[in-house]
Scaffold this motif. Structure first.
Motif, PDB file in Angstrom:
ATOM      1  N   LEU A 203       0.836  -1.205   0.000  1.00  0.00           N
ATOM      2  CA  LEU A 203       0.000   0.000   0.000  1.00  0.00           C
ATOM      3  C   LEU A 203       0.868   1.251   0.000  1.00  0.00           C
ATOM      4  O   LEU A 203       1.778   1.398   0.816  1.00  0.00           O
ATOM      5  N   ALA A 204       0.582   2.174  -0.917  1.00  0.00           N
ATOM      6  CA  ALA A 204       1.302   3.451  -0.979  1.00  0.00           C
ATOM      7  C   ALA A 204       0.551   4.557  -0.243  1.00  0.00           C
ATOM      8  O   ALA A 204       1.156   5.367   0.456  1.00  0.00           O
ATOM      9  N   ALA A 205      -0.780   4.604  -0.401  1.00  0.00           N
ATOM     10  CA  ALA A 205      -1.547   5.691   0.213  1.00  0.00           C
ATOM     11  C   ALA A 205      -3.025   5.380   0.154  1.00  0.00           C
ATOM     12  O   ALA A 205      -3.467   4.490  -0.595  1.00  0.00           O
ATOM     13  N   ARG A 206      -3.782   6.126   0.943  1.00  0.00           N
ATOM     14  CA  ARG A 206      -5.246   6.050   0.931  1.00  0.00           C
ATOM     15  C   ARG A 206      -5.781   7.452   0.623  1.00  0.00           C
ATOM     16  O   ARG A 206      -5.310   8.435   1.202  1.00  0.00           O
ATOM     17  N   LEU A 207      -6.772   7.519  -0.234  1.00  0.00           N
ATOM     18  CA  LEU A 207      -7.373   8.799  -0.599  1.00  0.00           C
ATOM     19  C   LEU A 207      -8.866   8.723  -0.328  1.00  0.00           C
ATOM     20  O   LEU A 207      -9.555   7.826  -0.834  1.00  0.00           O
ATOM     21  N   ASN A 208      -9.371   9.660   0.463  1.00  0.00           N
ATOM     22  CA  ASN A 208     -10.804   9.723   0.743  1.00  0.00           C
ATOM     23  C   ASN A 208     -11.473  10.608  -0.308  1.00  0.00           C
ATOM     24  O   ASN A 208     -11.120  11.774  -0.474  1.00  0.00           O
ATOM     25  N   VAL A 209     -12.437  10.055  -1.017  1.00  0.00           N
ATOM     26  CA  VAL A 209     -13.185  10.779  -2.052  1.00  0.00           C
ATOM     27  C   VAL A 209     -14.582  11.064  -1.509  1.00  0.00           C
ATOM     28  O   VAL A 209     -15.413  10.160  -1.423  1.00  0.00           O
ATOM     29  N   PRO A 210     -14.872  12.324  -1.106  1.00  0.00           N
ATOM     30  CA  PRO A 210     -16.191  12.640  -0.565  1.00  0.00           C
ATOM     31  C   PRO A 210     -17.218  12.866  -1.674  1.00  0.00           C
ATOM     32  O   PRO A 210     -16.880  12.997  -2.858  1.00  0.00           O
ATOM     33  N   ALA A 211     -18.476  12.963  -1.268  1.00  0.00           N
ATOM     34  CA  ALA A 211     -19.568  13.093  -2.241  1.00  0.00           C
ATOM     35  C   ALA A 211     -19.491  14.399  -3.024  1.00  0.00           C
ATOM     36  O   ALA A 211     -19.931  14.455  -4.179  1.00  0.00           O
ATOM     37  N   ASP A 212     -18.933  15.467  -2.417  1.00  0.00           N
ATOM     38  CA  ASP A 212     -18.911  16.736  -3.148  1.00  0.00           C
ATOM     39  C   ASP A 212     -17.835  16.774  -4.236  1.00  0.00           C
ATOM     40  O   ASP A 212     -17.655  17.787  -4.901  1.00  0.00           O
ATOM     41  N   TRP A 213     -17.100  15.683  -4.409  1.00  0.00           N
ATOM     42  CA  TRP A 213     -16.166  15.602  -5.527  1.00  0.00           C
ATOM     43  C   TRP A 213     -16.818  15.042  -6.789  1.00  0.00           C
ATOM     44  O   TRP A 213     -16.176  14.979  -7.841  1.00  0.00           O
ATOM     45  N   VAL A 265     -17.397   7.260  -4.794  1.00  0.00           N
ATOM     46  CA  VAL A 265     -17.263   7.953  -3.519  1.00  0.00           C
ATOM     47  C   VAL A 265     -16.865   6.953  -2.433  1.00  0.00           C
ATOM     48  O   VAL A 265     -17.450   5.878  -2.316  1.00  0.00           O
ATOM     49  N   GLY A 266     -15.857   7.310  -1.640  1.00  0.00           N
ATOM     50  CA  GLY A 266     -15.374   6.436  -0.570  1.00  0.00           C
ATOM     51  C   GLY A 266     -13.863   6.452  -0.533  1.00  0.00           C
ATOM     52  O   GLY A 266     -13.205   7.367  -1.021  1.00  0.00           O
ATOM     53  N   GLU A 267     -13.277   5.385   0.039  1.00  0.00           N
ATOM     54  CA  GLU A 267     -11.832   5.315   0.166  1.00  0.00           C
ATOM     55  C   GLU A 267     -11.200   4.601  -1.029  1.00  0.00           C
ATOM     56  O   GLU A 267     -11.633   3.517  -1.419  1.00  0.00           O
ATOM     57  N   TRP A 268     -10.145   5.236  -1.566  1.00  0.00           N
ATOM     58  CA  TRP A 268      -9.336   4.633  -2.620  1.00  0.00           C
ATOM     59  C   TRP A 268      -8.006   4.199  -2.000  1.00  0.00           C
ATOM     60  O   TRP A 268      -7.438   4.890  -1.150  1.00  0.00           O
ATOM     61  N   GLN A 269      -7.499   3.061  -2.477  1.00  0.00           N
ATOM     62  CA  GLN A 269      -6.204   2.566  -2.032  1.00  0.00           C
ATOM     63  C   GLN A 269      -5.292   2.418  -3.246  1.00  0.00           C
ATOM     64  O   GLN A 269      -5.704   1.858  -4.267  1.00  0.00           O
ATOM     65  N   VAL A 270      -4.091   2.935  -3.124  1.00  0.00           N
ATOM     66  CA  VAL A 270      -3.135   2.896  -4.238  1.00  0.00           C
ATOM     67  C   VAL A 270      -1.990   1.958  -3.856  1.00  0.00           C
ATOM     68  O   VAL A 270      -1.391   2.093  -2.775  1.00  0.00           O
TER      69      VAL A 270
END
Length: 673
Positions: A203-213, A265-270
């Motif tokens: 895992l490199a990082a986690r990105l939270n993508v909210p609904a307003d995106w 929408v939610g958590e992305w994992q790279v």
């Protein structure tokens, strides 16, 4: 060999939608770590399987030379509700391990430290900065082990803090970071180290993508993977959907844009996975995250130390009061690599410092120098010693009357004046409570100094009124009326007052014309005096000490009138009526003459009253009569002469000035010619 793995998700991450692809740990990573008050507890994770090939978290890395990013930066946000909570910032392998990879060799336990020129120096500086400047800074040089270090364990005030990592030398230093819950490390541009010793995805990082995106574009960029034969990189979106990312070529950046839909929408994992076709031990790769072209932070870091790892340098700082209780809101600051100072809430004063565990030197109550290792330092601070004295007074004329039991607010507390309030040094606004029957201006803030007492006086300016009634207000000449003066207020506290009456000439009383006493809301002060009134005029009531005045009038009805009639030779008749009315300080006299024949040299005998303190005087004569008459009245002592009159009625008026009472100013007139 040692591998860094995630310890746990932060409170922020636990609320997000997790992918079915879970982070895994090797069994060795589940071994309990050395005890530390700030270290998070490891949460067991399933071991890697064919269905769950994730093997842990990528190390972060700082490249000394020839890299697109000179300084690695990670952000920590401390919210107001989390201010003062232990940050627990820890680093695994902060120094450069000469046993990792030097001059083409890779030893057992390889973590990713690489020095490309033998016998060349290499160091890395970790600096934590915030709104108030540098919080902690430590420089790490070269060694022959991977250590686990506590950089800053204390609490921080609310704000945004940045951890900067800068390496010097021709090489790269791999490390791992973590902070205690509920904090998280974030970065929009950071470098990871993908090693060939770990063939599974990391895992490199986690990105939270909210609904307003939704409707916006998220860009994931990678730099210098060295082509698709070195490694593959991909993202796992909400719901477990895999999205392959483009592997960048040597010295170049690859960008993968994603138009955000509601399903995303939610958590992305790279992730990144080193391929068997790789030609290098480890590969530094920079990831960047953008939202519509602007930097946006992803979460990085979090680890469990490998089995058997010990904290190589741990500093625990207690800031307590004289009773050993923690001082709320207190923390500490690291100065350079070996000095620590307390950070105290406003007004607190450091009393002493001591080294509870470890070695070092006590410089002063506010500074201790220590030797790296296991160190515990204690600072003792005392609460601020200052006071604020608050009084309340009533401003009443030239008097300042102390008041008791008057509520006020200061420093979030409601008290009653007079009061002495213990407070930390500083300026404190005092909020008075309105009091009926008065006004006030907010006082200037009270200033509390160390070892001294400030003073604030709340001044209430009293509102009061005075009235004067006359009953009856119409009397006959020299009859008696009653004057009542009253002082009133809505102010609930007792006020001293002195009521006085001033009577005009012609008004007399045998009673005292002054009364003293106290009055307040519902309890007026009164002065009642019977007065003999012989002329129409006005009395005055005065309330002291404030000099408030008012008046009351009494009108005296006409003092009287006299009639006289004369018949002269030839049958001519003349009649004279005299009336006197009180008017202010004087009297108005009216002489009415009626004649039925023409008469010469008519003499109106009108004696002036005698007595009094000054002789009575007659004012100018005003005459009205028949239009054919041309008569100029002439006064000669008590006689008024009309040179010639024709049949008709003549009205002659004048003002009589006399200090005699009304019942003594009417004299009998007479006629002659």
């Amino acid at each position: 060999m040692p591998t860094v793995f995630p310890a746990r998700l932060s409170v922020l991450l636990s609320a997000l939608l997790l992918s079915p692809v879970a982070l895994a740990q090797t069994p060795a990573a589940q071994t309990p770590m050395a005890p530390t008050p700030t270290a998070p507890t490891a949460q067991p994770q399933p071991a890697p399987t064919a269905d769950n090939p994730v093997a842990g978290l990528l190390p972060l890395v700082s490249v000394g030379e020839k890299w697109i990013q000179d300084v690695e930066s990670y952000m920590v946000v401390v919210s107001p509700q989390d201010a003062g909570k232990p940050l627990g910032l820890e680093i695994y392998s902060p120094g450069f391990n000469l046993g990792d990879y030097v001059d083409g060799r890779r030893d057992e336990g390889y973590f990713g430290d690489e020095l490309y020129k033998k016998n060349e120096s290499f160091d890395t500086t970790f600096t934590l900065v915030g709104p108030g400047g540098t919080v902690a800074e430590r420089k790490y040089g070269q060694n022959r082990e991977h250590t686990w270090d506590s950089l800053f364990a204390g609490g921080l005030s609310a704000g945004t803090y940045t951890l900067r990592v800068n390496s010097r030398g021709d090489g790269k230093n791999s490390y791992a970071l973590r902070v205690a819950s509920p904090f998280a490390l974030g970065s929009s541009d950071f470098t990871v180290n993908a090693r060939s010793t770990t063939p599974n995805p990391l895992l490199a990082a986690r990105l939270n993508v909210p609904a307003d995106w939704v409707g916006k574009t998220v860009g994931i960029l990678n730099y210098d993977i060295d082509g698709p034969k070195e490694a593959e990189t991909f993202a796992v979106l909400p719901g477990g959907k895999r999205a392959d990312l483009t592997a960048s070529d040597n010295g170049k950046t690859a960008t993968d844009p994603f138009k955000i839909t509601p399903e995303m929408v939610g958590e992305w994992q790279v992730f990144i996975r080193v391929l068997p076709t790789t030609q290098q031990y480890s590969n530094a790769v920079r990831y960047s995250f953008r939202l519509d072209g602007q930097p946006v932070a992803a979460r990085v870091g979090g680890f469990n130390p490998p089995a058997g790892a010990k904290v190589g340098n741990q500093l625990i700082v207690d800031v307590v009061d004289a009773q050993g209780r923690p001082v709320p809101g207190a923390s500490y600051t690291l100065i350079g690599e070996s000095s620590v100072r307390p950070q105290l809430p406003s007004g607190y004063v450091a009393v002493s410092s001591s080294i509870v565990q470890g070695t070092g030197n006590i410089i002063s109550p506010t500074e201790v120098r220590y030797q790296p290792g296991f160190t515990k330092i204690r600072f003792v601070a005392r609460a601020p010693e200052g006071q604020l004295m608050v009084n309340a007074v009533a401003i009443y004329g030239d008097q300042r009357i102390p008041l008791t039991g008057v509520p006020f607010e200061v420093a979030g507390r409601t008290l009653t004046a007079p009061a002495t309030v213990p407070l930390a040094p500083g300026d404190y606004p005092v909020e008075p409570t309105p009091v009926a029957g008065s006004t006030f201006l907010p006082p200037q803030p009270g200033r509390v100094s160390e070892g001294a007492a400030g003073r604030v006086t709340i001044e209430y300016r009293v509102l009061s009124d005075v009235t004067l009634t006359t009953a009856p207000d119409i009397v006959n000449a020299c009859d008696v009326t009653q004057l009542t003066a009253s002082a009133r207020t809505d102010f609930p506290y007792r006020l001293p007052g002195r009521l006085g009456l001033s009577l005009p000439t012609g008004w007399t009383s045998d009673y005292p014309l002054e009364a003293s006493g106290e009055f307040s809301a519902g309890q007026p002060l009164r002065l009642k005096v019977p007065v003999r009134v012989c002329r129409s005029d006005t009395a005055e009531a005065t309330l002291n000490p404030i000099g408030l005045r008012t008046t009351g009038a009494v009108r005296v009805q006409s003092p009287g009138s006299v009639n006289v009639t004369r018949t002269v030779q030839g049958g001519a008749r003349a009649s004279l009526n005299k009336s006197v009315d009180a008017s202010g300080q004087n009297y108005q006299v009216t002489l009415s003459l009626k004649v039925d024949s023409t008469l010469e040299n008519v003499r109106l005998i009108d004696p002036l009253p005698t007595g009094g303190t000054a002789p009575a005087t007659r004012g100018p004569l005003q005459l009205q009569g028949p239009g054919l008459a041309n008569v100029q009245p002439r006064a000669d002592g008590d006689v008024i002469v009309l040179s010639r009159v024709v049949p008709g009625t003549y009205t002659l008026t004048y003002t009589l000035t006399s200090d005699l009472p009304a019942d003594r100013v009417v004299t009998a007139p007479d006629l002659d010619w």
